[in-house]
Design a protein around this motif. Structure first.
Motif, short mmCIF file in Angstrom:
data_model
loop_
_atom_site.label_atom_id
_atom_site.label_comp_id
_atom_site.label_asym_id
_atom_site.label_seq_id
_atom_site.Cartn_x
_atom_site.Cartn_y
_atom_site.Cartn_z
N HIS A 1 1.21 -1.09 0.44
CA HIS A 1 -0.05 -0.21 0.24
C HIS A 1 0.73 1.18 -0.19
O HIS A 1 2.24 1.29 0.61
CB HIS A 1 -0.88 0.08 1.70
CG HIS A 1 -1.72 -1.57 1.04
ND1 HIS A 1 -2.80 -1.95 1.21
CD2 HIS A 1 -1.27 -2.15 2.62
CE1 HIS A 1 -2.94 -2.86 1.29
NE2 HIS A 1 -2.50 -3.01 1.88
N PHE B 1 3.81 0.46 2.90
CA PHE B 1 2.72 -0.26 3.76
C PHE B 1 3.22 -1.28 3.00
O PHE B 1 2.65 -1.89 2.11
CB PHE B 1 1.35 0.32 4.25
CG PHE B 1 1.90 1.97 4.80
CD1 PHE B 1 1.74 1.82 6.24
CD2 PHE B 1 1.31 2.55 4.18
CE1 PHE B 1 2.45 3.01 6.62
CE2 PHE B 1 1.91 4.04 4.91
CZ PHE B 1 1.46 3.91 6.28
N LEU C 1 2.35 2.67 13.14
CA LEU C 1 2.38 2.75 12.08
C LEU C 1 3.91 2.14 10.73
O LEU C 1 4.04 1.80 9.95
CB LEU C 1 2.16 4.08 11.50
CG LEU C 1 0.98 4.78 11.02
CD1 LEU C 1 0.43 6.62 11.27
CD2 LEU C 1 -0.11 4.59 10.66
N LEU D 1 4.23 -1.40 10.46
CA LEU D 1 2.94 -1.33 9.29
C LEU D 1 4.45 -1.38 7.86
O LEU D 1 3.08 -1.92 7.02
CB LEU D 1 1.64 -0.88 9.41
CG LEU D 1 0.83 -0.98 10.97
CD1 LEU D 1 -0.19 -1.17 10.43
CD2 LEU D 1 0.31 -3.21 10.65
N LEU E 1 -3.33 8.84 8.74
CA LEU E 1 -2.39 7.86 8.39
C LEU E 1 -3.20 6.65 9.32
O LEU E 1 -2.97 5.57 9.06
CB LEU E 1 -0.94 7.22 8.40
CG LEU E 1 0.02 8.45 7.42
CD1 LEU E 1 1.19 8.59 7.55
CD2 LEU E 1 -0.40 7.72 5.64
N TRP F 1 -6.39 5.30 8.01
CA TRP F 1 -5.74 4.93 7.03
C TRP F 1 -5.81 3.55 7.13
O TRP F 1 -6.22 2.56 7.22
CB TRP F 1 -5.53 5.65 5.96
CG TRP F 1 -5.14 4.62 4.26
CD1 TRP F 1 -6.01 4.45 3.53
CD2 TRP F 1 -4.01 4.59 3.64
NE1 TRP F 1 -5.40 3.59 3.18
CE2 TRP F 1 -3.92 3.61 2.91
CE3 TRP F 1 -2.26 4.48 4.55
CZ2 TRP F 1 -2.97 3.50 2.46
CZ3 TRP F 1 -1.82 4.02 3.50
CH2 TRP F 1 -1.59 3.53 2.45
N THR F 2 -4.16 2.71 7.92
CA THR F 2 -3.53 1.77 7.97
C THR F 2 -5.67 0.86 8.96
O THR F 2 -5.46 -0.47 8.60
CB THR F 2 -3.16 1.72 8.20
OG1 THR F 2 -2.91 2.61 9.57
CG2 THR F 2 -1.94 2.39 7.89
N THR F 3 -5.51 1.44 9.50
CA THR F 3 -6.66 0.63 11.08
C THR F 3 -7.56 0.33 9.66
O THR F 3 -8.14 -0.55 9.79
CB THR F 3 -7.64 1.88 11.11
OG1 THR F 3 -6.50 2.56 12.43
CG2 THR F 3 -8.37 0.90 12.61
N LEU G 1 -7.30 -0.54 6.08
CA LEU G 1 -7.03 -1.76 5.54
C LEU G 1 -6.67 -2.61 6.01
O LEU G 1 -6.91 -3.37 5.25
CB LEU G 1 -5.15 -0.79 5.39
CG LEU G 1 -4.90 -0.21 4.54
CD1 LEU G 1 -3.75 0.22 3.86
CD2 LEU G 1 -5.52 0.00 2.75
N TYR G 2 -6.14 -2.41 7.14
CA TYR G 2 -5.93 -4.20 8.21
C TYR G 2 -6.61 -4.22 9.10
O TYR G 2 -6.29 -5.74 9.19
CB TYR G 2 -4.20 -4.06 9.21
CG TYR G 2 -2.56 -3.59 7.47
CD1 TYR G 2 -2.84 -4.16 7.19
CD2 TYR G 2 -2.21 -1.97 8.05
CE1 TYR G 2 -1.65 -3.46 6.03
CE2 TYR G 2 -1.06 -2.30 7.41
CZ TYR G 2 -1.27 -2.78 6.12
OH TYR G 2 -0.03 -2.47 5.09
#
Length: 185
Positions: A13, A25, A73, A76, A134, A137-139, A141-142
């Motif tokens: 990502h 990521f 972050l 990841l 960020l 967003w990552t939360t 995504l994953y």
């Protein structure tokens, strides 16, 4: 025999931070790694309580919260991006001795060196707003948010066919009705 295809991401990502460059990521994370890191972020955020005015907060508490978010972050990210995102340099006598992704590790090394050894934070700086975006967003995504990969599933239902046949009759309304907004009564 039952069979089903599952989508597993294989490409990184990419978060484009315009003038700062890109952060990459990893495609997927194991649940426990994600949950452990996210739990540390939540614990740090609990330290805030209900306080929303950051000017009233203890600076050490804020540093702990921000540090937890940045470490999470960084965990990841690909190694190359994590190296830019989190970089704590150990300096002694004006020379770089070593660098670490963790402030704790860098401070421990500086203490071992003693004397004039110090730690300099050379991590990538981003505005608080971007840090929070960020994290969100990552939360997603994953953590199974809206941006998960989708593939056709044999268990999905198909769209229903329209009942009846299209008619040939004209509309009962002879004049077009305005829908630009509500009338001011």
């Amino acid at each position: 025999m039952a069979s089903r295809d599952f989508a597993v991401r294989t490409e990184n990502h990419v978060a484009n931070l315009t003038g700062l460059g890109e952060l990459h990521f990893v495609p997927e994370v194991f649940g426990d790694e994600f949950l452990d890191g996210y739990h540390r972020v939540q614990e740090a955020q609990r330290a805030i309580g209900g306080e929303e005015d950051l000017t009233k907060m203890d600076p050490a508490t804020l540093r702990q919260i921000y540090g937890s978010m940045r470490e999470f972050l960084g965990s990841l990210m690909t190694p190359e991006s994590a190296e830019r995102w989190l970089r704590f340099e150990v300096i002694k006598a004006g020379k770089l001795v070593d660098h670490y992704r963790s402030r704790r590790d860098a401070e421990a090394r500086a203490e071992e060196l003693g004397g004039t050894a110090r730690v300099e934070d050379k991590s990538m700086r981003v505005p608080d707003r971007v840090l929070l975006e960020l994290l969100e967003w990552t939360t997603e995504l994953y953590g199974g948010g809206n941006d998960r990969p989708t593939t056709p599933s044999s268990g999905s239902s198909r769209a229903s066919k329209r009942a009846g046949t299209p008619g040939k009759a004209s509309s009962r309304s002879k004049v077009s009705t305005r829908t630009a907004g509500r009338s001011a009564r």
